[in-house]
Every structure is written in C-alpha cells, then in structure tokens.
Design a protein around this motif. Structure first.
Motif, PDB file in Angstrom:
ATOM      1  N   SER A 642      21.602 -17.238 -37.902  1.00 38.87           N
ATOM      2  CA  SER A 642      22.603 -16.345 -37.525  1.00 38.87           C
ATOM      3  C   SER A 642      23.305 -17.010 -35.873  1.00 38.87           C
ATOM      4  CB  SER A 642      22.146 -14.980 -36.870  1.00 38.87           C
ATOM      5  OG  SER A 642      21.362 -14.382 -37.938  1.00 38.87           O
ATOM      6  N   ASP A 643      22.823 -17.894 -35.417  1.00 40.51           N
ATOM      7  CA  ASP A 643      23.246 -18.467 -34.220  1.00 40.51           C
ATOM      8  C   ASP A 643      24.129 -19.916 -34.693  1.00 40.51           C
ATOM      9  OD1 ASP A 643      22.645 -16.620 -32.273  1.00 40.51           O
ATOM     10  OD2 ASP A 643      20.406 -17.672 -32.005  1.00 40.51           O
ATOM     11  N   ASP A 644      24.186 -20.436 -35.946  1.00 40.40           N
ATOM     12  CA  ASP A 644      24.305 -21.806 -36.441  1.00 40.40           C
ATOM     13  C   ASP A 644      25.726 -21.847 -36.558  1.00 40.40           C
ATOM     14  OD1 ASP A 644      24.672 -24.301 -37.528  1.00 40.40           O
ATOM     15  OD2 ASP A 644      23.000 -23.936 -38.840  1.00 40.40           O
ATOM     16  N   ILE A 645      26.575 -22.628 -35.642  1.00 41.45           N
ATOM     17  CA  ILE A 645      27.894 -22.872 -35.711  1.00 41.45           C
ATOM     18  C   ILE A 645      28.318 -23.865 -36.762  1.00 41.45           C
ATOM     19  CG2 ILE A 645      28.137 -22.867 -33.191  1.00 41.45           C
ATOM     20  CD1 ILE A 645      28.442 -25.842 -33.141  1.00 41.45           C
ATOM     21  N   TYR A 646      27.201 -24.627 -37.235  1.00 43.01           N
ATOM     22  CA  TYR A 646      27.694 -25.348 -38.409  1.00 43.01           C
ATOM     23  C   TYR A 646      27.705 -24.425 -39.672  1.00 43.01           C
ATOM     24  CZ  TYR A 646      27.213 -29.351 -35.100  1.00 43.01           C
ATOM     25  OH  TYR A 646      27.429 -30.027 -34.344  1.00 43.01           O
ATOM     26  N   LEU A 647      26.660 -23.742 -40.040  1.00 41.72           N
ATOM     27  CA  LEU A 647      26.799 -22.717 -40.914  1.00 41.72           C
ATOM     28  C   LEU A 647      27.867 -21.933 -40.770  1.00 41.72           C
ATOM     29  CD1 LEU A 647      25.056 -21.900 -43.399  1.00 41.72           C
ATOM     30  CD2 LEU A 647      24.052 -20.111 -41.984  1.00 41.72           C
ATOM     31  N   LYS A 648      28.248 -21.555 -39.808  1.00 38.88           N
ATOM     32  CA  LYS A 648      29.507 -20.667 -39.678  1.00 38.88           C
ATOM     33  C   LYS A 648      30.748 -21.171 -40.347  1.00 38.88           C
ATOM     34  CE  LYS A 648      32.521 -17.767 -36.650  1.00 38.88           C
ATOM     35  NZ  LYS A 648      33.702 -18.455 -37.151  1.00 38.88           N
ATOM     36  N   GLN A 649      30.890 -22.710 -39.981  1.00 37.77           N
ATOM     37  CA  GLN A 649      32.060 -23.414 -40.611  1.00 37.77           C
ATOM     38  C   GLN A 649      31.838 -23.516 -42.073  1.00 37.77           C
ATOM     39  OE1 GLN A 649      34.804 -24.572 -39.133  1.00 37.77           O
ATOM     40  NE2 GLN A 649      34.245 -23.188 -37.106  1.00 37.77           N
ATOM     41  N   ALA A 650      30.609 -23.678 -42.523  1.00 37.46           N
ATOM     42  CA  ALA A 650      30.235 -24.072 -43.801  1.00 37.46           C
ATOM     43  C   ALA A 650      30.781 -22.625 -44.417  1.00 37.46           C
ATOM     44  CB  ALA A 650      28.853 -24.564 -44.101  1.00 37.46           C
ATOM     45  N   GLY A 651      30.652 -21.629 -44.122  1.00 42.11           N
ATOM     46  CA  GLY A 651      30.730 -20.263 -44.478  1.00 42.11           C
ATOM     47  C   GLY A 651      32.291 -20.039 -44.658  1.00 42.11           C
ATOM     48  N   GLU A 652      33.093 -20.556 -43.663  1.00 40.03           N
ATOM     49  CA  GLU A 652      34.375 -20.342 -43.790  1.00 40.03           C
ATOM     50  C   GLU A 652      34.996 -21.474 -44.626  1.00 40.03           C
ATOM     51  OE1 GLU A 652      36.335 -18.609 -41.756  1.00 40.03           O
ATOM     52  OE2 GLU A 652      35.424 -18.334 -39.871  1.00 40.03           O
ATOM     53  N   VAL A 653      34.493 -22.686 -44.856  1.00 38.45           N
ATOM     54  CA  VAL A 653      34.936 -23.368 -46.018  1.00 38.45           C
ATOM     55  C   VAL A 653      34.808 -22.594 -47.540  1.00 38.45           C
ATOM     56  CG1 VAL A 653      34.654 -25.595 -47.224  1.00 38.45           C
ATOM     57  CG2 VAL A 653      34.563 -25.651 -44.674  1.00 38.45           C
ATOM     58  N   ASP A 655      34.584 -19.617 -47.969  1.00 40.17           N
ATOM     59  CA  ASP A 655      35.338 -18.456 -48.164  1.00 40.17           C
ATOM     60  C   ASP A 655      36.651 -19.131 -48.710  1.00 40.17           C
ATOM     61  OD1 ASP A 655      33.477 -16.437 -47.304  1.00 40.17           O
ATOM     62  OD2 ASP A 655      34.250 -16.657 -45.168  1.00 40.17           O
ATOM     63  N   ASP A 656      37.270 -20.140 -48.158  1.00 38.42           N
ATOM     64  CA  ASP A 656      38.449 -20.855 -48.718  1.00 38.42           C
ATOM     65  C   ASP A 656      38.337 -21.163 -49.964  1.00 38.42           C
ATOM     66  OD1 ASP A 656      39.520 -20.690 -46.083  1.00 38.42           O
ATOM     67  OD2 ASP A 656      38.874 -22.808 -45.387  1.00 38.42           O
ATOM     68  N   MET A 657      37.012 -21.728 -50.369  1.00 34.28           N
ATOM     69  CA  MET A 657      36.914 -22.096 -51.888  1.00 34.28           C
ATOM     70  C   MET A 657      36.903 -20.850 -52.613  1.00 34.28           C
ATOM     71  SD  MET A 657      33.780 -24.664 -51.503  1.00 34.28           S
ATOM     72  CE  MET A 657      33.542 -25.171 -53.379  1.00 34.28           C
ATOM     73  N   ILE A 658      36.533 -19.860 -52.311  1.00 34.48           N
ATOM     74  CA  ILE A 658      36.546 -18.466 -52.928  1.00 34.48           C
ATOM     75  C   ILE A 658      37.993 -17.988 -53.258  1.00 34.48           C
ATOM     76  CG2 ILE A 658      35.812 -16.191 -52.983  1.00 34.48           C
ATOM     77  CD1 ILE A 658      33.393 -17.066 -51.488  1.00 34.48           C
ATOM     78  N   VAL A 659      38.585 -18.142 -51.819  1.00 30.34           N
ATOM     79  CA  VAL A 659      39.998 -17.636 -52.278  1.00 30.34           C
ATOM     80  C   VAL A 659      40.891 -18.428 -53.242  1.00 30.34           C
ATOM     81  CG1 VAL A 659      42.327 -17.565 -50.882  1.00 30.34           C
ATOM     82  CG2 VAL A 659      40.239 -16.652 -50.006  1.00 30.34           C
ATOM     83  N   GLU A 660      40.731 -20.051 -52.966  1.00 28.60           N
ATOM     84  CA  GLU A 660      41.336 -20.788 -54.073  1.00 28.60           C
ATOM     85  C   GLU A 660      40.919 -20.555 -55.450  1.00 28.60           C
ATOM     86  OE1 GLU A 660      42.208 -24.769 -53.218  1.00 28.60           O
ATOM     87  OE2 GLU A 660      43.711 -23.986 -52.029  1.00 28.60           O
ATOM     88  N   ALA A 661      39.547 -20.416 -55.646  1.00 25.40           N
ATOM     89  CA  ALA A 661      39.118 -20.002 -57.091  1.00 25.40           C
ATOM     90  C   ALA A 661      39.963 -18.574 -57.690  1.00 25.40           C
ATOM     91  CB  ALA A 661      37.830 -19.851 -57.108  1.00 25.40           C
TER      92      ALA A 661
END
Length: 668
Positions: A642-653, A655-661
């Motif tokens: 929950s506190d992981d800044i790297y996981l947050k960025q991975a999640g953002e990426v 989300d971008d992949m999902i939108v592109e798909a």
C-alpha cells in the motif's frame, strides 16, 4: 586439482599463464590488505619480483612458494601493527585538528615507508575513535550522563582497543596458515569469474547450512569481506526481509541484544563469530547497526524467528483497486524460483504461480503485475514453464556450454493461461532466472518490464564439484572441499546474453541504488557479454505501443516529488561514500547530519502520501484464521504494498496498457 578443474571444466577459462598469475597475486594481496596499511610498497615490489609470475607454474605442479612468501611478510607486518596500535591508543586524540582519513584502499597506493604506514594506522584508529566518541556524546545527551568529554574520549579509545585486539587475535589464532591458503585458492578460482568459488570442507558445510535458506535467527546470509561483516543475501519471509530495511551490500557494524543491550562492535569479527552473536532464542530481539553502501547509518531492530515457508517464501497474490479509474489489478509476488529438489511432492514455483494467476482471473482483474524485485533466481525448469503460462508454445531461453552449440529450452504447451495485460517489476537485485523470465516476456513483446535501468546481469550457471583424494565428485562433497564452477551461460531467444547487461527495463523508475556499483558489470573479473544467433519465435500480438507507455510514464515521473527527490539525492549519497573521512569533530558532525538529512528525504520519498487500495483475495486470511501470526504477516505485506511508490507507478503503466488495449479493441 583446482587448476585442472578450471582449465577443463570452466565455461570460459582464462589461460593459466603469467598474466593470470599476476591477477591472482594482486587479488590475494588486496584481500589480505584491503585498506593498504599492512604491506609496504617495498614488500609488494619484492614479493612481486619473486612470485607474481610463478603462481601459474605452481598451478601446473611447481612447489607452492608464493603463498608461503606472502604469508610470512604479512605475519611480520601484522606483528608490527599490534605494537603501533598499543602506542597510538595510549594517548588522547585531538579531534579539533583539520585532517582526513582515506579508508578506501582502492584509492591508495601502498605506503612508501614505515612512517607513512604508521600514519595510516593513526588516522584509521582516530576515525574509529571519533565515531565512538560522538556516539557516546549523543548517548550522554539522551541519558543525561554526568561523564565529561575527557572521560568519553578515553572510553572511545578503550572501545577501539578492545575491537582491534580482537581483530589481531583473530589474525593470530583464527586466521591460520590454512585459512590464508583457503583464501589464496579462492582468489585463484574467482579470478576466473566472480561466481567460481572455492569452499574448503568446513566452509562448504557452513555454506550449505547457513547461506542456502536455513540461516535461522534473522534470515540473512553473511560474508567476511574487506575487514567487515557484510550481508550478501536476504531470505524471503525472514525477519530481515520483512523489515524492509536490510539489503545485500549492507555492512553490520554493531549488534545489540534486546531493547536496551549495549551494542557490540563487529570490527574484527569473522562470519562465524558474528552469527553466534546475531543468533538467539526465537522471539527475542536483536538490534543491528547497519552501514548502507551509500554511507548512511541506521539501527534496525529485528525479532528472531524460525522461517516458515508456508506464506513467506512462496508465491502469493493481492488485488489493487482504483475507484477513480475503475480498474482492478492483480499482483503476484515471487521471492525466488523455488523447486522441491529433495521432495518430489513438494511445492514448486511454476505450479504455485499458475494457481495465483487462476485466482486473479477468477476475480476478473484487468491486468497482472509479476513482482520479481530482489528475486535472485532458482529453478531453470520452473522459469521456462512459468513463461509458458503467458505465451503459446515456443523457445524461452538458450543455454550454452563450452563445447556444444546452444540448447534451446522451449515451452511445449500451446495453451495460454492468461492473455491479458502483463507487467514485470524488476530491480538491480533481480538475477539469473528472474532475468530469463523478464527477457523472454520482453523478447516476445508479451508484457512491459518496469524497474531500474537494468537487472543484475548474472547470465551464468554454476554447479558444486567436490574435490576428493579420489578425484572430482559431481555431488559436490569432497574431503578437500568443493569448487562452485561456472559451466554454462544463458542467452536470450533474441541472441544476446543476460550476462553483464542484464535486462534493460522498458519503463525506467529511478532508484537510490543506481549510482552504486552493485551489479555484475561492476566486478572486474566478470565474464563478458556476447551474442549468438537468435531462436525462431513468433512475437506476441501486442495491443499497446511501448513508446506511448514510456512517454506517459516519463511525464508522470517529472511531476512526482518522490522520484524527483530520489533523482536529486542519489548521486550525492553515492559521492559521499567515495570521499575521505573528516577527523575534525565539527566537520564530522556536520557531515553526519547532512547525510542523515538526505537519507531521511529518500526514506520519506519512498512512501506514498496516499496509500494504494490493496487487499488480499477473498478467503486468503480465512485460510489462516487459527494462526494470528501468519495473518499478521500477511497484513504487514499488504501494508508494504500500500505504501510502495514503485508499485503505484507500475499500476499507472498497467492502467495505460488497459486503456490502449480497449482503444485497440474499439478500433478493430
């Protein structure tokens, strides 16, 4: 026997000649004298003239003279150093003088004369005393002690005297001629490559018992290196791993028992002695003072525990929900590519990950993130099968030995368990099998690799070969010890090796370790990168554009204060670790304060201001409803995500992949 094994068995053996001999000679002297305050330049010159080009002859059967000659001079210089230590610590140090101590032997030449050598000892002892003196002053302030500074300075010198006496006793009693000879032989093997190591019988047993997953207490593998006790591995699920504060490369400077025990300085302790102090009864507390590779100092409190594999070292998954974007992502954490070598019915990583993927599919997640950060590798079979969960049949990795052409390891199953968006998280410590997985996913275009600029870069395979009076033993056991020998090399299906280069991330997230020399490429004895012909494979039909994902990620990172703080401070911290050390107390305190401030900034930056919505899959906590300890550990894992800044960025990426798909599907 070692020479024969290296020449005939090593994947890429260096010629055992005068050049190799000189490398071993210099390496042996550096290991004996890492701070360059024992040997004189004249010692090195005369020893080099006699022995630097003769070690290859000794390996080919000539009498062993080099080790004996070097060892004799070493013992003589150590005896002199004991006398200097006694004289230097008898008198108070003046911490108001402006001078510095250079403690990094790689930046020094060997001292030209005895006076220069003695001055190096003076400055080193003075710096150690200064560290303890300031610690005592700070303790005095917190405890309101009535001790004056004169008493504290004397106490600091007494602490250093105790430590140095212990170190010299180790040289005299424990660092025997046999120990030095074992080091000498290990220098020969590691001059071939860093992962080809010699283990004398006692060390081989210690390696098997302590560093291969059964290091109970805090769950960290330790190594004596350059005069200090250093962490070289962290066991998944152990107290060390769960603390999130320890990492390979950390130096253990002090160990204290309980909440208020007096810290014991580790200078002069070897690994076995350090282990005895760190170990203790289950449930008790041990406090480690750690020096990070960037120079920062911190105390880490750990509760000793017996490692329970059930939830800590096996694959597990969780769900990340974003109510704003209305997405649901799955994350699968895999600490290592484990396999039950001794138990045919035991759990293996491939089948466990398949089970977690199916759970996430049942939850109808929009995408899956494979978390391979700090995963040091493991079973080759499992990584091949695991890639097969995400692609149709095809080659996964090429493996080559010194004689045969490359063997292509394939996924033979045409079915695909999961076809949706996929991301793989890696870092500087993702190595070996982790790199094979990431490389295959990248080469197929099956998913996006997210993390540090590159992974560790270990593209070689080792096997323990026993040395015995009767010959070589493939089971690794032998009366004379064993050599962990590099036999094969990994290559991507695209042709390039994972050796040295590792796997470069598609989406780069800045880390505080980037400026530190921690990867395979930073070892001068590492095998080189090369390429072979690529395999015949059919890339995945991707539903996203990698350049678009990079642009979107870079735009976010520029606005993210956490990553901007890491970028701003990491080079400063790395440079701080390379500089000389002040012996003036005012400058020392100012530097210490500045380093702590920078380190605190980075630590604060690595925690999210707004936590991610991460939860376990339904029924996961219920599985352990009768085991509060395991429930608590699962909750702590969820909290760390929950506190992981790297996981947050991975999640953002993701989300971008999902939108592109979705856009791809609409356009189609």
């Amino acid at each position: 026997m070692v020479a024969k094994l290296l020449s005939q068995g090593h994947y890429d053996p260096k010629a055992i000649n005068d050049e190799f001999s000189e490398k071993v000679f210099n390496k042996f002297l550096e290991d004996l004298d890492p701070k360059k305050n024992i040997f004189l330049k004249s010692d090195v010159d005369s020893l080099a003239k006699l022995y630097s080009k003769s070690i290859d002859d000794e390996l080919n059967g000539a009498p062993v003279a080099s080790f004996i000659g070097v060892s004799k001079v070493f013992d003589q210089r150590i005896a002199e150093s004991v006398q200097w230590k006694n004289a230097l610590l008898e008198k108070p140090f003046d911490f108001t003088i402006d001078e510095t101590a250079e403690l990094n032997g790689k930046k020094l030449l060997y001292p030209a004369n005895q006076q220069e050598r003695k001055d190096r000892w003076r400055k080193m002892l003075k710096y150690y005393a200064l560290e303890r003196y300031v610690d005592l002053q700070e303790a005095k302030g917190s405890l309101k002690s009535d001790k004056n500074n004169t008493q504290l300075e004397k106490e600091a010198r007494e602490k250093i005297d105790t430590m140095m006496t212990r170190m010299f006793d180790r040289y005299k009693v424990k660092f025997t001629e046999e120990d030095k000879f074992n080091l000498f032989v290990d220098n020969i093997t590691t001059a071939m490559d860093p992962h080809t190591e010699f283990f004398p019988p006692a060390d081989k047993r210690y390696f098997d018992e302590e560093l291969s997953g059964s290091f109970f207490g805090i769950g960290a593998g330790l190594q004596y290196s350059e005069g200090v006790v250093k962490i070289i591995s962290i066991n998944a699920g152990s107290p060390a791993a769960k603390s999130g504060q320890l990492a390979p490369g950390d130096i253990i400077t002090k160990v204290a028992q309980g909440a208020d025990g007096e810290p014991l300085d580790m200078l002069g302790y070897d690994v076995q002695d350090a282990v005895k102090i760190i170990r203790g009864k289950e449930g008790t507390t041990v406090r480690l003072t750690i020096k990070k590779p960037d120079g920062t100092i911190k105390e880490v409190s750990l509760v000793r525990a017996k490692i329970d594999n059930d939830i800590d070292t096996y694959a597990r998954s969780a769900i990340i929900k974003d109510s704003v974007k209305n997405t649901k992502l799955g994350i699968i954490y895999l600490p290592e590519f484990y396999t039950p070598f001794q138990d045919p019915n035991g759990r293996r990583s491939f089948t466990d990950v398949a089970r977690e993927v199916q759970k996430l599919k049942d939850e109808k997640v929009d995408g899956i993130i494979m978390d391979l950060r700090r995963n040091g590798g493991g079973s080759l079979y499992d990584v091949v099968q695991m890639v097969g969960l995400f692609i149709k049949e095809g080659p996964i990795v090429q493996v080559k030995d010194r004689v045969s052409g490359p063997q292509v390891l394939k996924d033979e199953d045409n079915s695909v368990l999961y076809t949706g968006p996929l991301a793989v998280m890696v870092d500087e410590f993702s190595a070996s099998a982790s790199e094979i997985f990431a490389a295959a996913i990248q080469d197929y275009g099956r998913g996006v690799i997210i993390g540090s600029t590159s992974t560790y870069g270990k593209g070689t395979v080792q096997q323990n070969i026993g040395l015995d009076h009767t010959g070589f033993k493939r089971d690794g056991d032998g009366d004379l010890g064993a050599v962990k020998l590099t036999l094969r090399k990994f290559y991507r299906i695209s042709g390039g090796s994972t050796q040295l280069k590792g796997v470069e991330s598609d989406i780069v997230l800045p880390t505080q370790f980037e400026s530190l020399k921690l990867r395979e490429k930073d070892n001068e004895y590492a095998l080189q990168y090369d390429e072979i012909p690529k395999s015949n494979f059919t890339p995945w039909s991707s539903k996203y554009d990698i350049n678009t994902l990079k642009q979107l990620s870079n735009a976010r990172l520029k606005k993210d204060s956490s990553f901007q703080t890491i970028l701003k401070n990491r080079s400063w911290l790395a440079n701080e670790n390379e500089r000389s050390y002040p012996l003036n107390i005012a400058q020392y305190k100012a530097d210490k304060k500045a380093i702590k401030a920078k380190a605190d900034q980075i630590i604060a930056a690595q925690k999210l201001k707004k936590q991610l919505n991460v939860s376990l899959l339904p029924l996961e906590l219920a599985k352990y409803e009768k085991d509060e300890n395991k429930q608590e550990r699962l909750k702590l894992w969820i909290k760390s995500l929950s506190d992981d800044i790297y996981l947050k960025q991975a999640g953002e990426v993701m989300d971008d992949m999902i939108v592109e798909a979705k856009n791809f599907a609409m356009a189609k």
